[in-house]
Write a protein that holds these residues in place. Structure first.
Motif, short mmCIF file in Angstrom:
data_model
loop_
_atom_site.label_atom_id
_atom_site.label_comp_id
_atom_site.label_asym_id
_atom_site.label_seq_id
_atom_site.Cartn_x
_atom_site.Cartn_y
_atom_site.Cartn_z
N LEU A 161 0.84 67.14 67.77
CA LEU A 161 1.39 68.93 67.11
C LEU A 161 3.32 68.38 67.20
O LEU A 161 3.63 68.17 68.05
CB LEU A 161 1.12 70.30 68.88
CG LEU A 161 1.73 71.25 68.56
CD1 LEU A 161 1.68 72.05 67.11
CD2 LEU A 161 1.65 71.86 69.66
N VAL A 162 3.54 68.68 66.33
CA VAL A 162 5.17 68.97 66.25
C VAL A 162 5.84 69.86 66.52
O VAL A 162 5.01 70.64 65.16
CB VAL A 162 5.39 67.68 64.64
CG1 VAL A 162 6.99 67.46 64.56
CG2 VAL A 162 4.87 66.50 64.43
N ILE A 163 6.91 70.13 66.91
CA ILE A 163 7.50 71.20 66.85
C ILE A 163 9.12 71.11 66.60
O ILE A 163 9.69 70.36 67.10
CB ILE A 163 7.54 71.83 68.51
CG1 ILE A 163 6.14 71.78 68.77
CG2 ILE A 163 7.88 73.38 68.35
CD1 ILE A 163 6.35 72.89 71.06
N VAL A 164 9.41 72.25 65.04
CA VAL A 164 10.75 71.87 65.30
C VAL A 164 11.46 73.18 65.03
O VAL A 164 11.07 74.52 64.52
CB VAL A 164 10.73 71.64 63.52
CG1 VAL A 164 12.34 71.14 62.82
CG2 VAL A 164 9.75 70.60 63.33
N THR A 165 12.43 73.18 66.40
CA THR A 165 13.59 74.25 66.50
C THR A 165 14.84 73.78 67.02
O THR A 165 15.06 72.64 66.83
CB THR A 165 12.47 74.79 68.19
OG1 THR A 165 13.21 75.90 68.35
CG2 THR A 165 12.07 73.89 69.13
N SER A 203 -2.53 67.23 73.56
CA SER A 203 -2.08 67.16 72.75
C SER A 203 -0.88 65.68 72.94
O SER A 203 -0.36 65.81 73.68
CB SER A 203 -1.98 68.72 71.58
OG SER A 203 -2.31 69.07 71.36
N ARG A 204 -0.49 65.39 72.12
CA ARG A 204 0.87 65.16 71.75
C ARG A 204 1.66 65.56 71.28
O ARG A 204 1.43 65.40 69.66
CB ARG A 204 1.01 63.19 70.70
CG ARG A 204 1.96 62.99 71.35
CD ARG A 204 1.90 61.41 70.70
NE ARG A 204 1.74 60.58 71.59
CZ ARG A 204 1.28 59.51 70.92
NH1 ARG A 204 1.83 58.41 70.40
NH2 ARG A 204 1.05 57.80 72.12
N ILE A 205 2.91 66.02 72.17
CA ILE A 205 3.76 67.01 71.55
C ILE A 205 4.69 66.20 70.95
O ILE A 205 5.15 65.32 72.25
CB ILE A 205 3.79 68.66 73.01
CG1 ILE A 205 2.22 69.41 73.35
CG2 ILE A 205 4.80 69.45 72.13
CD1 ILE A 205 2.94 70.22 74.32
N VAL A 237 9.36 61.02 62.94
CA VAL A 237 8.42 60.82 64.00
C VAL A 237 7.68 60.67 63.52
O VAL A 237 6.41 59.68 64.05
CB VAL A 237 8.41 62.66 63.24
CG1 VAL A 237 6.51 63.22 63.72
CG2 VAL A 237 9.08 63.25 64.00
N LEU A 238 6.39 60.06 62.44
CA LEU A 238 6.34 59.34 61.17
C LEU A 238 5.05 57.91 62.78
O LEU A 238 4.46 57.86 62.95
CB LEU A 238 6.33 58.77 59.83
CG LEU A 238 5.17 57.93 59.73
CD1 LEU A 238 4.08 58.85 59.38
CD2 LEU A 238 5.40 57.35 57.98
N VAL A 266 -2.54 66.34 62.16
CA VAL A 266 -1.36 66.87 62.62
C VAL A 266 -0.83 68.24 62.51
O VAL A 266 -1.34 68.36 60.84
CB VAL A 266 -0.17 65.35 62.02
CG1 VAL A 266 0.84 66.17 62.21
CG2 VAL A 266 -0.64 64.20 62.13
N VAL A 267 -0.41 68.71 63.46
CA VAL A 267 0.46 70.20 62.90
C VAL A 267 1.38 69.86 62.94
O VAL A 267 1.98 69.34 63.82
CB VAL A 267 -0.68 71.24 63.93
CG1 VAL A 267 -0.13 72.05 64.21
CG2 VAL A 267 -2.80 70.80 63.85
N VAL A 268 2.86 70.75 62.30
CA VAL A 268 3.81 70.84 62.75
C VAL A 268 4.21 72.65 62.85
O VAL A 268 2.83 73.90 62.02
CB VAL A 268 4.72 70.41 61.46
CG1 VAL A 268 6.24 70.87 61.28
CG2 VAL A 268 4.49 69.00 61.06
N TRP A 269 4.71 72.67 63.21
CA TRP A 269 4.74 74.38 63.89
C TRP A 269 6.26 75.02 63.93
O TRP A 269 6.78 74.07 64.97
CB TRP A 269 4.32 75.08 65.29
CG TRP A 269 4.57 76.27 65.83
CD1 TRP A 269 4.52 76.98 65.40
CD2 TRP A 269 5.02 76.28 67.57
NE1 TRP A 269 5.38 78.04 65.77
CE2 TRP A 269 5.14 77.98 67.25
CE3 TRP A 269 4.69 75.82 68.45
CZ2 TRP A 269 5.61 78.13 68.75
CZ3 TRP A 269 5.01 76.25 69.70
CH2 TRP A 269 5.48 77.63 69.66
N TRP A 270 7.01 75.60 63.50
CA TRP A 270 8.59 75.94 63.00
C TRP A 270 8.32 77.38 64.21
O TRP A 270 8.24 78.47 63.53
CB TRP A 270 9.18 76.19 62.37
CG TRP A 270 9.34 75.43 61.09
CD1 TRP A 270 9.70 74.30 60.89
CD2 TRP A 270 8.51 75.08 60.57
NE1 TRP A 270 9.66 73.26 60.54
CE2 TRP A 270 8.58 73.60 59.22
CE3 TRP A 270 6.55 75.08 59.58
CZ2 TRP A 270 8.28 72.42 58.77
CZ3 TRP A 270 6.37 73.82 58.33
CH2 TRP A 270 6.61 72.60 58.90
#
Length: 342
Positions: A35-39, A60-62, A113-114, A123-127
């Motif tokens: 889980l990639v969080i972009v904030t 998850s790996r956050i 990130v890659l 892979v999930v990306v959350w904004w």
């Protein structure tokens, strides 16, 4: 366990993750997704807390990506990556890496990130805020199978919905859509109990609330009837009324917690319909990572059509089956169950 790394690289972060797992005695990786969080820094704490709670259901790996604003000429020319690695009790049921990107490296976040993505895992990306207009074209979004935005946090949520419709790519979803899952499930279940044709509908809720708009668009798209959008004082969604040839069906929730379901000829029922927090919404979205065709169809219906004199007709027979409102592969009475805004 926490490991702080200053002016580091992705390779050193990976080594720190391995070192941390060995130190706590769990060398095996048992996580199901990244889980990639972009904030930004302001919203990082709340987003990380919600993701940590959701990871109890989905280990998850956050990766929390924070692009630091360059305030001086020296900052703009100085590229640096700082990281904080958390494993064990400090990371819930998975692993957490907080990445702070400075200078030019902030424009190459995907390269950072890659190498940190779990191999052979979704892979999930959350904004949580400030999502790009086209998430699938975003460098980080292009790495993901699922891209989660939240139009409720934008300055103009209704216009944002139109932008989401124009840029929709399979795999996109929005927490404003997730918030209305209990409403959709309850309305589909109510239609399962009657043999009537729906003639019109009305959705009542806060003005400029994207979840209210999406629910109205979903009803109009799936039932092929005119849907009126009426403002109310909230909180969030407050009522849905379906006019049928057998009498009205009403789902009314004035307090944000308990709703009343009224069907002509049946006693009123009290149903739990509480406003959910971000962690619950995120956990729901992570349960299924395939494209949400029902969301896509409702989104493309268009906000501008809601108060038109007539809506496009959809194939329907009398009675209207609840399955027509449900998503493929789900029970007829519960169509793809999906914070506070609703």
């Amino acid at each position: 366990m926490k490991i702080d790394l200053t002016d580091t690289t992705s390779s050193k972060i990976n080594k720190a993750l391995v070192r941390g797992r060995r130190a706590i005695g769990t060398p095996a990786v048992g996580m199901v997704l990244t889980l990639v969080i972009v904030t930004d820094e302001e919203n990082a704490y709340d987003a990380l807390k919600a993701a940590g709670n959701a990871s109890r259901e989905h280990p998850s790996r956050i990766l929390l990506v924070i692009k630091r604003v360059s305030r001086t000429p020296r900052d703009r020319t100085s590229s640096r990556l700082d990281a904080e690695v958390r494993v064990g009790a400090d990371a819930g049921t998975g692993e957490t890496v907080v990445l702070r990107l400075y200078g030019e490296v902030a424009d190459q976040a995907q390269s950072v990130v890659l190498p940190l993505l779990l191999p052979d895992a979704p892979v999930v990306v959350w904004w949580p805020v400030n999502a790009p207009l086209n998430p699938a074209k975003d460098p980080l979004g292009s790495l993901a199978q699922r891209r989660i935005t939240d139009t409720y946090t934008s300055e103009n949520p209704v216009e944002e919905l139109s932008a989401r419709a124009r840029a929709y790519t399979p795999g996109d979803t929005d927490l404003s859509w997730t918030r209305i899952t209990p409403w959709r499930s309850m309305l589909a279940a109510a239609l399962d109990q009657v043999t009537c044709r729906v003639q019109a509908a009305e959705v009542e809720g806060e003005e400029f609330n994207p979840s209210c708009e999406l629910l109205a668009m979903w009803l109009a798209d799936r039932l092929g009837v005119p849907v009126k959008r009426s403002p109310s004082g909230g909180p969030g969604l407050t009522a849905v009324r379906l006019d049928t040839d057998c009498g009205p069906i009403t789902l009314d929730r004035a307090d944000g917690r308990l709703a009343t379901l009224s069907i002509e000829g049946q006693p009123e029922r009290a149903v739990a319909l509480k406003r959910r927090d971000t962690a619950e919404l995120l956990a729901e979205e992570l349960r299924r990572l395939d494209p949400d065709d029902i969301y896509a169809s409702a989104l493309r219906f268009g906000v501008e059509k809601l108060n038109a004199p007539s809506a496009p007709s959809a194939p329907s027979a009398s009675p209207v089956p609840a399955a027509s409102a449900a998503s493929p592969g789900e029970p007829a009475a519960v169509p793809v169950p999906r914070e506070e805004a609703v």
